[in-house]
Design an enzyme around this catalytic site. Structure first.
Site, short mmCIF file in Angstrom:
data_model
loop_
_atom_site.label_atom_id
_atom_site.label_comp_id
_atom_site.label_asym_id
_atom_site.label_seq_id
_atom_site.Cartn_x
_atom_site.Cartn_y
_atom_site.Cartn_z
CE LYS A 29 -4.13 -1.86 2.25
NZ LYS A 29 -4.99 -1.80 3.42
CE LYS A 44 -13.41 -4.03 1.00
NZ LYS A 44 -12.97 -3.74 2.34
CE LYS A 104 -5.63 -8.73 -1.56
NZ LYS A 104 -5.38 -8.13 -0.26
P1 TYM Z 1 -10.32 -6.21 4.35
O1 TYM Z 1 -11.38 -5.20 4.62
O2 TYM Z 1 -9.26 -5.91 3.34
O3 TYM Z 1 -10.95 -7.59 3.98
C1 TYM Z 1 -11.94 -8.18 4.81
C2 TYM Z 1 -11.81 -9.69 4.80
O4 TYM Z 1 -11.86 -10.17 3.46
C3 TYM Z 1 -10.73 -10.99 3.19
N1 TYM Z 1 -10.35 -10.81 1.79
C4 TYM Z 1 -10.20 -11.81 0.93
N2 TYM Z 1 -10.34 -13.15 1.06
C5 TYM Z 1 -10.13 -13.91 -0.04
N3 TYM Z 1 -9.80 -13.41 -1.26
C6 TYM Z 1 -9.65 -12.08 -1.43
N4 TYM Z 1 -9.33 -11.59 -2.63
C7 TYM Z 1 -9.85 -11.22 -0.32
N5 TYM Z 1 -9.80 -9.88 -0.14
C8 TYM Z 1 -10.10 -9.65 1.15
C9 TYM Z 1 -9.65 -10.49 4.14
O5 TYM Z 1 -8.68 -11.48 4.37
C10 TYM Z 1 -10.46 -10.17 5.37
O6 TYM Z 1 -10.67 -11.32 6.13
N6 TYM Z 1 -7.14 -5.84 8.16
C11 TYM Z 1 -8.41 -6.35 7.77
C12 TYM Z 1 -9.56 -5.81 8.58
C13 TYM Z 1 -9.41 -5.96 10.06
C14 TYM Z 1 -9.56 -7.17 10.78
C15 TYM Z 1 -9.39 -6.82 12.14
C16 TYM Z 1 -9.81 -8.48 10.40
C17 TYM Z 1 -9.17 -4.97 10.96
N7 TYM Z 1 -9.17 -5.50 12.20
C18 TYM Z 1 -9.48 -7.79 13.17
C19 TYM Z 1 -9.89 -9.44 11.42
C20 TYM Z 1 -9.71 -9.10 12.76
C21 TYM Z 1 -8.67 -5.97 6.33
O7 TYM Z 1 -8.11 -5.06 5.80
O8 TYM Z 1 -9.62 -6.63 5.74
#
Ligand code: TYM
Length: 335
Positions: free
Chosen positions: A113, A202, A199
């Protein structure tokens, strides 16, 4: 015996896509009866990259509505917004002070990022995984269901907890519980529709690279029609030279709720011209119930707000106890 605790979250940045659903939310839903769950809309994480204040609140509400529309059940799960529970920010500060800078500098997501942000990389982006550790550790979570891309952040969370326990805990009385990542083999890494080696994300500038949970049937059709394929005859899983083929078959398998063997038997002889309409129909059918539930919920804003208000109260009760425990072990004066 009391149930194990689960915590997870999604950032309210734009529309959630199939990666978020298949890698995370669908698994939360499927397993929720086995756990005591806290599902958070992580709005504080959403401002670690430049954001638009005019849409943050509405994205937060729509993300919460999507949790419910995907099937999160308030009987066994709490849905809340991260910024409504101030203990997240406060614990993040305490954890910051024991986390070595170089642990954060090696985080893959930060490096990826940061490249995109150039000169404007914020301290918040670097500190993002510490806030995530606070999210998890505050709830004494046993399991954290996420996609593969969050694995390194989970390892960091454990390392931070171990450090706090070593420095400030007693042998038989650790300050923080060590959580485990819950990463399913299937769906853990859904790939982009325009490049099967990247991957689904968003932040990809191309809308064609992802299918959002709220895409209309026409949009889904257009995106699948345009998605990258290859000129090889027949369809197969697991050929490293055909990443798009593996990804599209995997999407079909997950959305149709079939086994790999069933999909193999059904699709081996197919060409793209036959497979793509099948994937369109399956995707539209899988998303239709989520979309209609979502539309119902969005017409009931007061109800949604009441869910989040109750969620904040429930989350706060748990979080404040952990925060006080950590502050006590670090030696803060209490009044
Ligand atoms: P975020 O918002 O990017 O994504 C949310 C969840 O979706 C999963 N994910 C995917 N899984 C499979 N294939 C993909 N292409 C894909 N893109 C996203 C992510 O692995 C995630 O589970 N840091 C985290 C948010 C967060 C969080 C937490 C998660 C903040 N605090 C505490 C768990 C526990 C994030 O950016 O997710």
């Amino acid at each position: 015996m009391s149930k194990q605790r689960v915590l997870s979250g999604v950032q309210p940045t734009g529309n959630l896509h199939l990666g978020n659903y298949l890698g995370a939310i669908r698994n939360w839903v499927e397993e929720q009866n086995n756990y005591d769950n806290f599902f958070c809309v992580v709005d504080l994480h959403a401002i670690t990259v430049p954001h638009d204040p005019l849409v943050l609140a509405s994205n937060t509400l729509t993300t919460a509505a999507l949790y419910l529309a995907c099937g999160i059940d308030l009987e066994c799960s709490t849905i809340f917004v991260q910024s409504h529970v101030s203990a997240h920010s406060e614990l993040a500060w305490l954890l910051n002070c024991v986390t070595p800078l170089n642990w954060l500098e090696r985080m893959i997501q930060f490096k990826e990022k940061a490249v995109k942000q150039g000169e404007n990389v914020s301290v918040g982006l670097l500190d993002y995984p510490v806030l995530m550790a606070a999210d998890i550790l505050l709830y004494d979570a046993d399991q954290v269901p996420v996609g593969e891309d969050q694995k390194q952040h989970l390892e960091l969370t454990r390392d931070i907890a171990i450090r706090i326990n070593d420095r400030f805990g007693k042998k038989k009385e650790p300050v923080l519980k060590l959580p485990k990542p819950l990463i399913r083999k299937q769906g853990a890494r859904v790939m982009s529709l325009t490049d099967g080696t990247k991957k689904m994300s968003k932040s990809d500038p191309s809308e064609l690279s992802r299918i959002s949970l709220l895409d209309s049937p026409e949009e889904i059709k257009r995106k699948i029609k345009k998605c990258k394929t290859d000129p090889v005859k027949g369809l197969e899983f697991d050929n490293p030279e055909r990443p798009e083929c593996h990804n599209l078959l995997s999407l079909y398998q997950l959305l149709a709720n079939k086994t790999k063997e069933e999909v193999q038997a059904e699709c081996t002889e197919m060409g793209w011209g036959q497979f793509k309409p099948l994937l369109v129909d399956t995707t539209v059918a899988a998303l239709e119930p989520i979309q209609s539930k979502y539309n119902e919920l969005m017409a009931e804003r007061t109800y949604l707000e009441s869910v989040l208000e109750k969620g904040a109260t429930q989350a706060n009760e748990v979080a404040i106890n952990t925060l006080n425990r950590v502050k006590k072990s670090l030696g803060f004066l209490s009044i």
